[in-house]
Design a protein around this motif. Structure first.
Motif, short mmCIF file in Angstrom:
data_model
loop_
_atom_site.label_atom_id
_atom_site.label_comp_id
_atom_site.label_asym_id
_atom_site.label_seq_id
_atom_site.Cartn_x
_atom_site.Cartn_y
_atom_site.Cartn_z
N THR A 87 40.24 34.55 45.10
CA THR A 87 39.42 34.26 46.24
C THR A 87 38.18 35.52 46.18
OG1 THR A 87 41.03 33.37 47.51
CG2 THR A 87 39.19 34.09 48.71
N LEU A 88 36.87 34.61 46.34
CA LEU A 88 35.82 35.50 46.23
C LEU A 88 35.18 35.44 47.85
CD1 LEU A 88 33.04 35.70 43.68
CD2 LEU A 88 32.46 34.92 45.98
N ALA A 89 34.76 36.58 48.13
CA ALA A 89 33.85 36.62 49.43
C ALA A 89 32.54 37.43 49.36
CB ALA A 89 34.80 37.34 50.56
N THR A 90 31.64 37.05 49.94
CA THR A 90 30.35 37.81 49.96
C THR A 90 30.08 38.31 51.35
OG1 THR A 90 28.94 36.00 50.41
CG2 THR A 90 29.69 36.32 48.01
N GLY A 91 29.05 39.32 51.50
CA GLY A 91 28.70 39.67 52.69
C GLY A 91 27.57 38.70 53.40
N THR A 95 46.00 41.79 45.46
CA THR A 95 46.47 41.57 47.08
C THR A 95 47.17 42.80 47.35
OG1 THR A 95 48.34 40.54 45.95
CG2 THR A 95 46.54 39.05 46.68
N GLU A 96 48.05 43.41 46.68
CA GLU A 96 48.73 44.62 47.07
C GLU A 96 47.73 45.95 47.31
OE1 GLU A 96 52.69 47.33 45.85
OE2 GLU A 96 51.66 46.19 44.19
N GLU A 97 47.04 46.20 46.48
CA GLU A 97 45.91 47.19 46.78
C GLU A 97 45.17 46.86 47.74
OE1 GLU A 97 45.51 47.62 41.87
OE2 GLU A 97 43.88 46.69 42.95
N VAL A 147 33.41 40.86 47.02
CA VAL A 147 34.93 41.05 46.84
C VAL A 147 35.44 40.01 46.32
CG1 VAL A 147 36.94 41.90 47.97
CG2 VAL A 147 34.92 42.66 48.85
N VAL A 148 36.07 40.27 45.35
CA VAL A 148 36.91 39.33 44.56
C VAL A 148 38.44 39.77 44.33
CG1 VAL A 148 37.56 37.86 42.35
CG2 VAL A 148 35.30 38.77 42.90
N LEU A 149 39.39 39.05 45.20
CA LEU A 149 40.79 39.27 45.69
C LEU A 149 41.63 38.44 44.44
CD1 LEU A 149 42.71 40.73 47.30
CD2 LEU A 149 42.77 38.91 48.80
N LYS A 150 42.36 39.46 43.79
CA LYS A 150 43.14 38.84 42.50
C LYS A 150 44.53 38.31 43.19
CE LYS A 150 41.80 42.28 40.12
NZ LYS A 150 41.78 43.33 39.10
N LYS A 151 44.87 37.34 42.72
CA LYS A 151 46.21 36.79 43.50
C LYS A 151 47.29 36.28 42.57
CE LYS A 151 44.39 33.90 46.33
NZ LYS A 151 43.86 33.04 47.52
#
Length: 301
Positions: free
Chosen positions: A229-233, A193-195, A219-223
């Motif tokens: 949380t994962l998101a795709t285009g 998350t910070e990056e 994109v997989v956002l490590k928290k």
């Protein structure tokens, strides 16, 4: 390299460090005062090796593509590197590649690092590694490596490989205005998350993901302790929480997470199962000192 049946192998590219991990501290060091730790671990470190070690623990053939010094500190890592089971065929040994070390000061929920880079980060073995039979995926362990090897993503894609990137925090590079453009071609982006907040210039997680998926298919956002949380285009969003576990050392937990996700994703397990595997790998990692410690081997389904 170990045989893993029909599983394709992975290359992990990045610098390898000698990690001095201090745990059991009452606080953080203060200038002019001496602080004693209850325990210390001296282990190989760096995102490339840690991710590779966890991929091996998951049963996937993995090669480390890195430069290693010939100094006493670097030479002292040879035994642990060999014992990890990671394929070392593409490790270049050179005098200018060391000593390269990180001092990790570990607190219950966080840690601080002091590191020294040595020499350049472009192994002479890169092209041979990309052409190695059976390789399907390249994991780049830090943005600094991508910058040090211009064209590495394009070279990997030309060989038919998929590519993942963990940006890894670097004060000198994280604010690079050309960051996203330089990452063109990366299939899987794995920031914390910070990056991600700095790269996207936003603080709201949804806004961060909305921006990043314009540049990366996945994109997989490590928290951290909150999961990921994962998101795709293509508009898919998926979140998972992390279990509560006893935390010894969070060093390398993000790299273990990367291994879990990459392994599941390459096996075609789907996003939900891959995210669950990533969180499990990260949760196991924090329960021991040293980022590459594998508490148990998770058999591939």
């Amino acid at each position: 390299m170990h045989s893993s049946g029909t599983l394709h192998s992975v290359l992990c590219l990045g610098r390898t460090y000698c990690d001095l991990v201090f745990t059991g501290l009452a606080g953080l060091p203060v200038l002019g005062r001496e602080l004693f730790a209850k325990d210390v671990a001296v282990v190989p470190g760096g995102g490339a090796f840690i991710t590779a070690a966890h991929l091996i623990g998951l049963g996937r053939d993995t090669s480390l593509v890195t430069r290693l010094g010939t100094d006493p500190l670097s030479a002292g890592l040879e035994g642990a590197l060999a014992e990890s089971g990671v394929d070392l065929t593409f490790v270049e040994r050179a005098a200018d590649a060391g000593p390269q070390l990180t001092v990790a000061i570990v607190q219950p929920q966080d840690r601080a690092f002091l590191s020294r880079r040595a020499g350049h980060g472009h192994p002479a073995t890169v092209e041979a590694a990309l052409s190695s039979p059976g390789v399907r995926h390249l994991h780049i362990a830090e943005y600094a490596t991508l910058i040090e090897i211009p064209g590495i993503v394009a070279s990997a894609k030309a060989k038919g490989l998929t590519v993942s990137l963990d940006p890894s925090w670097d004060d000198a590079l994280i604010h690079d205005p050309g960051f996203l453009e330089n990452c063109r071609g990366v299939d899987l982006f794995l920031p914390n998350t910070e990056e991600a907040s700095v790269i996207a210039r936003a603080t709201n997680h949804e806004q961060i993901l909305d921006l990043l998926i314009r540049h990366f298919p996945i994109v997989v956002l490590k928290k951290g302790s909150e999961g990921a949380t994962l998101a795709t285009g293509e508009g898919e969003r998926l979140s998972r929480s992390a279990p509560h576990v006893p935390v010894v050392d969070t060093t390398g937990a993000g790299d273990a997470f990367n291994a879990g996700f990459i392994h599941g994703w390459l096996a075609g397990k789907g996003f939900s199962a891959s995210l669950a595997a990533a969180i499990e790998a990260g949760s196991l990692s924090v329960q021991a000192a040293g980022g590459a410690t594998v508490l148990r081997k998770i058999a591939a389904e």
